[in-house]
Design an enzyme around this catalytic site. Structure first.
Site, PDB file in Angstrom:
ATOM      1  CD  GLU A 142      84.250  36.462  -8.853  1.00 55.72           C
ATOM      2  OE1 GLU A 142      83.272  36.831  -9.535  1.00 55.72           O
ATOM      3  OE2 GLU A 142      85.227  37.202  -8.628  1.00 55.72           O
ATOM      4  CE1 TYR A 183      83.377  37.722 -14.140  1.00 55.34           C
ATOM      5  CE2 TYR A 183      82.103  36.499 -12.512  1.00 55.34           C
ATOM      6  CZ  TYR A 183      83.003  37.491 -12.821  1.00 55.34           C
ATOM      7  OH  TYR A 183      83.555  38.240 -11.841  1.00 55.34           O
ATOM      8  CG  ASP A 197      82.015  41.575 -15.753  1.00 52.96           C
ATOM      9  OD1 ASP A 197      82.718  42.087 -16.647  1.00 52.96           O
ATOM     10  OD2 ASP A 197      81.914  42.044 -14.608  1.00 52.96           O
TER      11      ASP A 197
END
Length: 347
Positions: free
Chosen positions: A33, A116, A134
DNA sequence: CACACGTGGCG
DNA sequence: TCGCCAAGTGT
């Protein structure tokens, strides 16, 4: 079939086979991520593999020196991500005994993990019901539901976060989150999405209203531009010449002095500028610099110079927007603010 | 909260 | 060529 279920159905059939989708290990997901923040999968993938080889565990990551981390990060951009990861790995070792957190509220406290990423890690690794928002989610929601609020405005962010959490498929938040992002990346692409083969095309507001190329709306920065306005004060028989500004520029229908706009700072010594003055006001004109000021507007910075003109030729009477105004009666005119400021300042 | 932060790909 | 965009965050 509902919105989230259609997305998941599409996802299960079309998803790419990506390494971080085979695990629920929060450390590995965290790695992916962070690397994928503002980064395309194709660009991030080799880095993900490289980092996992060098640091198979949080422990290994935390024990590495920062120089090695940054060396591995080289070429990816946004280098603070690498530094924040290193700091976070060490916090996980010390504060969480080496067990990477899986809860949103714990994750959000760690360096480099924002809304996020906290939603992504928590939903992917523990199934926590947090909607990821996102760039893909902004686009998909904006188009499908026809939301035209700018995605980078405070109101827009709030609206999209609310909508995203309303839409969240709580039976399987992990799959849903991956699905909507993958859908945005592969199907509902920023440019020229193939809406003909889209499984959601029947219910899509943007497609129905021909707004696919328009949504989502993103406000532009609008960098401040510099403009150079050179004002000329023409006095004749105790009258001064003013002009009503026309549509299509600043100060519409307000009055100011006749002017020449130039692309650079100018002075009377500048040949080009003097030539412009003469061609506008006559060859015998005598211009005298009075003063200058800066006027800062939202989208532009005005550099304003004032010149007094003598010996000019009266070739302005033909232009409708020009008016002779009595100096004594200036304050009785229908006064636009702008001219009033300028006038009161110099008379 | 608007802005800086990096690099690569695309039309 | 060049502006826009890409699984955002920190300040």
């Amino acid at each position: 079939m509902t919105f989230p279920e259609e997305l998941i159905k599409w996802y299960l059939f079309n998803k790419r086979d990506l390494p971080w989708r085979h695990t629920k290990d929060p450390y590995v997901i965290w790695l992916s991520e962070i690397i994928l923040q503002q980064t395309r999968v194709e660009q991030g993938l080799p880095y993900f593999n490289k980092f996992l080889e060098n640091f198979p565990t949080v422990k290994a990551f935390a024990e590495a020196n920062e120089a090695k981390v940054l060396k591995l990060w080289q070429g990816l951009g946004y280098y603070s991500r690498g530094r924040n990861m290193h700091a976070t790995a060490q916090v996980v070792m010390e504060k969480y005994d080496g067990k990477f957190p899986v809860l949103h509220d714990e994750l959000i406290t760690l360096k480099g993990i924002g809304e996020y990423t906290a939603a992504a890690i928590s939903s992917f690794s523990s199934g926590e019901a947090r909607a990821v928002v996102d760039g893909n989610v902004f686009r998909v929601l904006s188009r499908f539901f026809g939301i035209s609020t700018p995605i980078n405005s405070p109101q827009g962010k709030k609206a999209f976060y609310n909508l995203a959490n309303e839409m969240l498929y709580t039976n399987d938040p992990s799959t849903y989150n991956q699905a909507i992002m993958e859908f945005g990346a592969l199907q509902c692409k920023p440019k020229s999405p193939n809406c003909g083969i889209c499984p959601l095309n029947l219910g899509c507001y943007a497609l129905k209203n021909n707004l696919v190329q328009v949504l989502p709306i993103k406000l532009k920065k609008a960098p401040q531009k510099h403009r150079f306005l050179n004002y000329f004060i023409l006095i004749h028989n105790n009258n001064v010449l003013i002009r009503e500004r026309q549509v299509g520029d600043i100060w519409q229908h307000l009055f100011d002095f006749p002017s020449i706009e130039t692309s650079d700072a100018t002075s009377l010594d500048d040949n080009d500028f003097m030539l412009q003055i003469k061609s506008t006001f006559g060859n015998d004109v005598d211009a005298q610099f009075i003063t200058h000021k800066r006027h800062v507007l939202t989208h532009q910075i005005l550099h304003i110079q004032f010149f007094e003109l003598k010996n000019y030729i009266f070739n302005f009477s033909k232009q409708k927007e020009l008016y002779w105004v009595s100096l004594a009666g200036l304050n009785e005119r229908p006064q636009p603010k702008v001219i009033h400021d300028f006038v009161s300042e110099y008379f």
